[in-house]
Design an enzyme around this catalytic site. Structure first.
Site, PDB file in Angstrom:
ATOM      1  N   ASP A   3       3.136  -4.571   7.900  1.00 61.69           N
ATOM      2  CA  ASP A   3       1.974  -3.749   7.800  1.00 61.69           C
ATOM      3  C   ASP A   3       0.717  -4.640   7.819  1.00 61.69           C
ATOM      4  OD1 ASP A   3      -0.561  -2.699   6.832  1.00 61.69           O
ATOM      5  OD2 ASP A   3       0.402  -1.884   4.880  1.00 61.69           O
ATOM      6  N   CYS A   8      -4.699   2.590  -3.830  1.00 59.85           N
ATOM      7  CA  CYS A   8      -3.554   3.037  -2.944  1.00 59.85           C
ATOM      8  C   CYS A   8      -2.445   2.098  -3.101  1.00 59.85           C
ATOM      9  CB  CYS A   8      -3.654   3.359  -1.395  1.00 59.85           C
ATOM     10  SG  CYS A   8      -4.758   4.633  -1.324  1.00 59.85           S
ATOM     11  N   GLN A  18      -4.324  -5.435   7.158  1.00 60.61           N
ATOM     12  CA  GLN A  18      -5.430  -6.246   6.468  1.00 60.61           C
ATOM     13  C   GLN A  18      -5.333  -7.733   6.848  1.00 60.61           C
ATOM     14  OE1 GLN A  18      -7.958  -5.371   4.448  1.00 60.61           O
ATOM     15  NE2 GLN A  18      -6.997  -3.400   3.480  1.00 60.61           N
ATOM     16  N   HIS A  35       0.954  -1.158  -0.085  1.00 59.38           N
ATOM     17  CA  HIS A  35      -0.183   0.001  -0.267  1.00 59.38           C
ATOM     18  C   HIS A  35       0.931   1.359   0.018  1.00 59.38           C
ATOM     19  CE1 HIS A  35      -2.706   2.852   2.074  1.00 59.38           C
ATOM     20  NE2 HIS A  35      -3.756   2.077   1.594  1.00 59.38           N
ATOM     21  N   LYS A  57     -10.471  -0.738  10.401  1.00 61.46           N
ATOM     22  CA  LYS A  57     -10.736  -1.929   9.625  1.00 61.46           C
ATOM     23  C   LYS A  57     -11.135  -3.120  10.314  1.00 61.46           C
ATOM     24  CE  LYS A  57      -7.132  -0.228   6.197  1.00 61.46           C
ATOM     25  NZ  LYS A  57      -8.230   0.107   5.007  1.00 61.46           N
TER      26      LYS A  57
HETATM   27  N1  PMP Z   1      -1.742  -0.764   4.557  1.00 63.18           N
HETATM   28  C1  PMP Z   1      -2.744  -1.669   4.036  1.00 63.18           C
HETATM   29  C2  PMP Z   1      -2.306  -2.900   3.389  1.00 63.18           C
HETATM   30  C3  PMP Z   1      -3.934  -0.942   3.897  1.00 63.18           C
HETATM   31  O1  PMP Z   1      -4.984  -1.825   3.316  1.00 63.18           O
HETATM   32  C4  PMP Z   1      -4.347   0.398   4.255  1.00 63.18           C
HETATM   33  C5  PMP Z   1      -5.744   0.968   4.277  1.00 63.18           C
HETATM   34  N2  PMP Z   1      -6.167   0.548   2.941  1.00 63.18           N
HETATM   35  C6  PMP Z   1      -3.154   0.938   5.070  1.00 63.18           C
HETATM   36  C7  PMP Z   1      -2.172   0.530   5.028  1.00 63.18           C
HETATM   37  C8  PMP Z   1      -3.574   2.481   5.408  1.00 63.18           C
HETATM   38  O2  PMP Z   1      -4.396   2.310   6.496  1.00 63.18           O
HETATM   39  P1  PMP Z   1      -4.905   3.880   7.236  1.00 63.18           P
HETATM   40  O3  PMP Z   1      -5.650   4.566   5.987  1.00 63.18           O
HETATM   41  O4  PMP Z   1      -5.968   3.142   8.236  1.00 63.18           O
HETATM   42  O5  PMP Z   1      -3.796   4.453   8.109  1.00 63.18           O
END
Ligand code: PMP
Length: 405
Positions: free
Chosen positions: A195, A361, A198, A119, A221
């Site tokens: 990270d 993203c 997910q 991401h 999430k």
């Molecule tokens: N890493 C991953 C794998 C994600 O799916 C996301 C959210 N789409 C993020 C980081 C970022 O999370 P946040 O927007 O809650 O900071």
């Protein structure tokens, strides 16, 4: 076992475009059960006060609840101590902090290894720290929708200081073998950052077993509110790094010329924290624990096993990610030949089905997959086989509508 749980999520009980809502955008954010909503309301109705400073009853109660939430997080991810659990705004802030810790020790030509399935929040902070320190950012690529472990072994060398990898891809759904990656990183003396945005909502996380140095995730999430997340770091590492933010709450003494920091975990939590958010995240963890994280994982596996063959039967539909369902979580990115994913998502919305479309993203990944965008359906505990049927039916209607059949 989880059938019927939808009633506990008020937002799911609504009509969208004349159809009952089928919410399949859980990788973006999840809905909140009544218990989480009432934890927020209860806190503001009964306990609202600033934490750590007050001696009055409300301040003590707010502090107790805030710190109890930290203990719930600790137990949930099996950290050794609450000193290792820092509350942040979310995964993005957590990874930015780690990248800034890295900036305190990286030198020119040191290496940082990430993967092409990251991401943006696990790419851009590393690009920035590489720019500032002269460190080199290297990418690991994929093999059939999975991380190419051979490539990883080659890219992680004695020059590597940080390896930062998603536990689960938010596009491909791929579950990465963190324990194996941990061994590879540690053999070369690198720190492993994971990270967990997910993975944490969907599968049991045992950080001591996984032997991860830093781990980031977001409350929203996993049925908690937005604006709260966690950065886990091993205690001995967190002790080595300087705080990223400075101000109230994180100090020991402030002199005119300099200041000293308080102990972990508060050393990193400058200013009034998101107290209600942390307490509500604690309530979300309680809720997950009551259902059982393994049951949640199993439920999502069942949905994937159920829906995948149906999707694969739709002519012209390409599914991205691992071939083996056991290697993926409840995230399915797809495209329909001849249709833009935004049109697919808009057509599905007309049927009450909420999915995401775009680059999720993860532009470097989509570039690597040679597609500008995909649609993405992502599942959680309240989704049912009926929701899967509705998705498949709505996709068929979409094809008919655009005269692709
Ligand atoms: N890493 C991953 C794998 C994600 O799916 C996301 C959210 N789409 C993020 C980081 C970022 O999370 P946040 O927007 O809650 O900071």
């Amino acid at each position: 076992m989880l059938e019927g749980i939808k009633n506990e999520f008020p937002v799911l009980n609504q009509i969208v475009n004349d159809e009952p809502l089928v919410y399949l955008d859980n990788a973006a954010t999840t809905q909140k059960p009544l218990s989480v909503l009432s934890a927020i309301k209860d806190y503001y109705e009964n306990d609202n006060a600033n934490v750590h400073r007050g001696v009055h009853t409300l301040a003590e109660r707010a502090t107790e609840k805030y710190e109890a939430a930290r203990e719930k997080v600790r137990a949930f991810i099996n950290a050794k101590s609450t000193k290792e659990v820092l509350f942040t705004r979310g995964t993005t802030t957590s990874i930015n902090w780690v990248a800034q810790f890295a900036g305190q020790i990286l030198k020119a030509d040191d290496e940082i290894v990430i993967s092409i399935m990251e991401h943006h929040s696990n790419i851009v902070p590393w690009q920035e720290v590489a720019k500032k320190t002269g460190a080199i950012l290297k990418f690991v690529y994929l093999k059939e929708g999975e991380l190419d472990m051979e490539d990883l072994r080659q890219k992680v060398t004695a020059q590597t200081k940080f390896v930062s990898i998603a536990h689960v891809s938010n596009v491909l759904g791929t579950i990465n073998p963190i324990e194996e990656i941990s061994k590879i990183a540690h053999e070369q003396g690198a720190y492993l950052v994971v990270d967990g945005a997910q993975s944490t909502p969907h599968m049991a996380i045992d950080l001591q077993k996984m032997d991860v140095d830093f781990f980031a995730f977001s409350g929203h999430k996993m049925m908690g509110p937005t604006g709260i997340g966690v950065l886990y770091g091993k205690e001995e590492l967190l002790n080595q790094f300087e705080p990223i933010e400075f101000g109230g709450e994180m100090i020991d003494f402030v002199y005119e010329s300099h200041s000293t920091w308080t102990e972990l975990p508060w050393k990193f939590e400058a200013g009034t924290p998101n107290i209600a958010g942390a307490i509500a995240l604690g309530a979300a963890i309680d809720y997950i624990q009551e259902l059982g994280i393994d049951q949640i994982h199993q439920h999502e596996d069942e949905l994937i096993d159920y829906v995948m063959p149906k999707l694969q039967n739709i002519e012209g539909l390409t599914i991205y990610g691992p071939k083996d369902n056991k290697k993926r979580s409840g995230v399915i990115a797809f495209n329909i030949e001849g249709l833009h994913p935004h049109d697919v998502a808009t057509a599905l919305d007309m049927e009450g089905v909420a999915v995401r479309a775009g680059h999720h993203c993860a532009q470097p990944l989509l570039n690597y997959l040679d597609t500008p965008a995909t649609a993405r359906a992502s599942f959680y505990i309240y989704n049912t086989k009926a929701d899967c049927d509705k998705l498949v039916e709505a996709l068929q209607k979409t094809k008919e509508f655009f005269k692709l059949d």
